[in-house]
Enzyme design. Structure first.
Site, short mmCIF file in Angstrom:
data_model
loop_
_atom_site.label_atom_id
_atom_site.label_comp_id
_atom_site.label_asym_id
_atom_site.label_seq_id
_atom_site.Cartn_x
_atom_site.Cartn_y
_atom_site.Cartn_z
N HIS A 43 0.86 -1.18 0.00
CA HIS A 43 0.00 0.00 0.00
C HIS A 43 0.90 1.24 0.00
CE1 HIS A 43 -3.94 1.96 1.59
NE2 HIS A 43 -3.18 2.87 0.99
N GLU A 70 -2.57 -1.67 -3.21
CA GLU A 70 -3.67 -0.91 -2.61
C GLU A 70 -3.34 0.58 -2.64
OE1 GLU A 70 -4.99 -4.14 0.83
OE2 GLU A 70 -3.93 -2.31 1.40
N THR A 100 -3.39 4.72 8.96
CA THR A 100 -3.73 3.49 8.27
C THR A 100 -5.14 3.65 7.72
OG1 THR A 100 -3.86 1.07 8.48
CG2 THR A 100 -4.67 2.38 10.33
N HIS A 197 -7.63 -6.07 7.41
CA HIS A 197 -7.40 -5.02 8.40
C HIS A 197 -7.65 -5.59 9.79
CE1 HIS A 197 -6.42 -0.69 8.80
NE2 HIS A 197 -6.85 -0.91 10.03
N HIS A 221 0.02 -6.19 9.44
CA HIS A 221 0.48 -5.75 10.76
C HIS A 221 0.55 -6.91 11.75
CE1 HIS A 221 1.17 -2.91 14.05
NE2 HIS A 221 0.31 -3.63 14.74
#
Length: 246
Positions: A43, A70, A100, A197, A221
């Site tokens: 991203h 992304e 984020t 996410h 993450h």
């Protein structure tokens, strides 16, 4: 089986904290695929605080599985994606200064905008996905944009799933309900379903088991954080086991 695409932004964040090229995002992509990851997600943001434009081009020839880029579809981002031609582009409406991603598209409000952009990508042979909150009513408008898939924004699920172990008011069934309903609506409109996410080893299996037509999850993450204790290969294998259908 739902595919696991690993978001390597956090590898770039760690590298950029000290400058130089260590840890290497390209080596990480190669190793992750060797360890079983079925895709690599990045991203890139305009300020290049993690993934840089150079990373995008360096990674392209090294991703032999699925390359998913992304980002917010500013013109520079669109042109870069058209030039690189990944297998998939995921459109995310995050502000340039957002820490984020924090919301999905209002596809009703931005339908014409998204439709024009998505047509560019599809004409170039790039599969498209739009980031979407768990809202069944938004699926019809997402379908009208011409997108191939939606990516369910799963932060609320992750929070509610965690709360279900301590709260009398929240259960796993309530946590998953809007996501199941949105995914089921996608089936009605012939849209593929991705998700991402805050999915983790703790909450992924229940999500993957309950969501219909879940084609891909993008996880960064939590996976990179868990790998600090478990090692990267072991962590990827643990995620693949959570996604396996027995």
């Amino acid at each position: 089986m739902t595919k696991l695409s690993v978001n390597i932004n956090k590898i770039a964040t760690l590298r950029n904290a000290r400058g130089g090229e260590f840890p290497s995002v390209t080596e990480a992509a190669i190793k992750l695929q060797e360890f079983g990851a079925q895709g690599i997600t990045i991203h890139p943001r305009p300020d290049e605080r993690h993934i840089t434009r150079k990373d995008v081009y360096d990674l392209k020839p090294l991703v032999k599985t699925e390359f998913n880029i992304e980002g917010n579809p500013h013109r520079d981002f669109i042109d870069m994606v058209l030039n690189v031609k990944p297998e998939q582009v995921t459109l995310v409406p995050d502000a340039d200064d957002a820490i984020t991603s924090n919301a999905g598209w209002n596809c009703k409000k931005h339908q014409d905008f998204l439709k024009e952009i998505i047509s560019e990508f599809k004409n170039a042979g790039i599969r498209t996905s739009v980031f979407l909150d768990p809202n069944p009513e938004m699926v019809e408008f997402a379908a009208k944009t011409g997108t191939d898939r939606i990516e369910l924004y799963t932060e609320a699920y992750a929070k509610d799933y965690a709360d279900s172990s301590t709260s009398l008011r929240m259960t796993k069934e309530l946590a998953i309900k809007p996501y199941f309903e949105t995914a089921q609506k996608c089936v009605d409109f012939n849209l593929g379903v991705n998700a991402g996410h805050d999915l983790s080893l703790e909450n992924l299996k229940y999500f993957a088991d309950e969501i219909p037509n879940l084609l891909e999850v993008s996880i960064g993450h939590a996976l990179i954080s868990e790998a600090l204790y478990m090692g990267l290969e072991n962590t990827v294998q643990a995620y693949l086991k959570r996604l396996a259908k027995w």
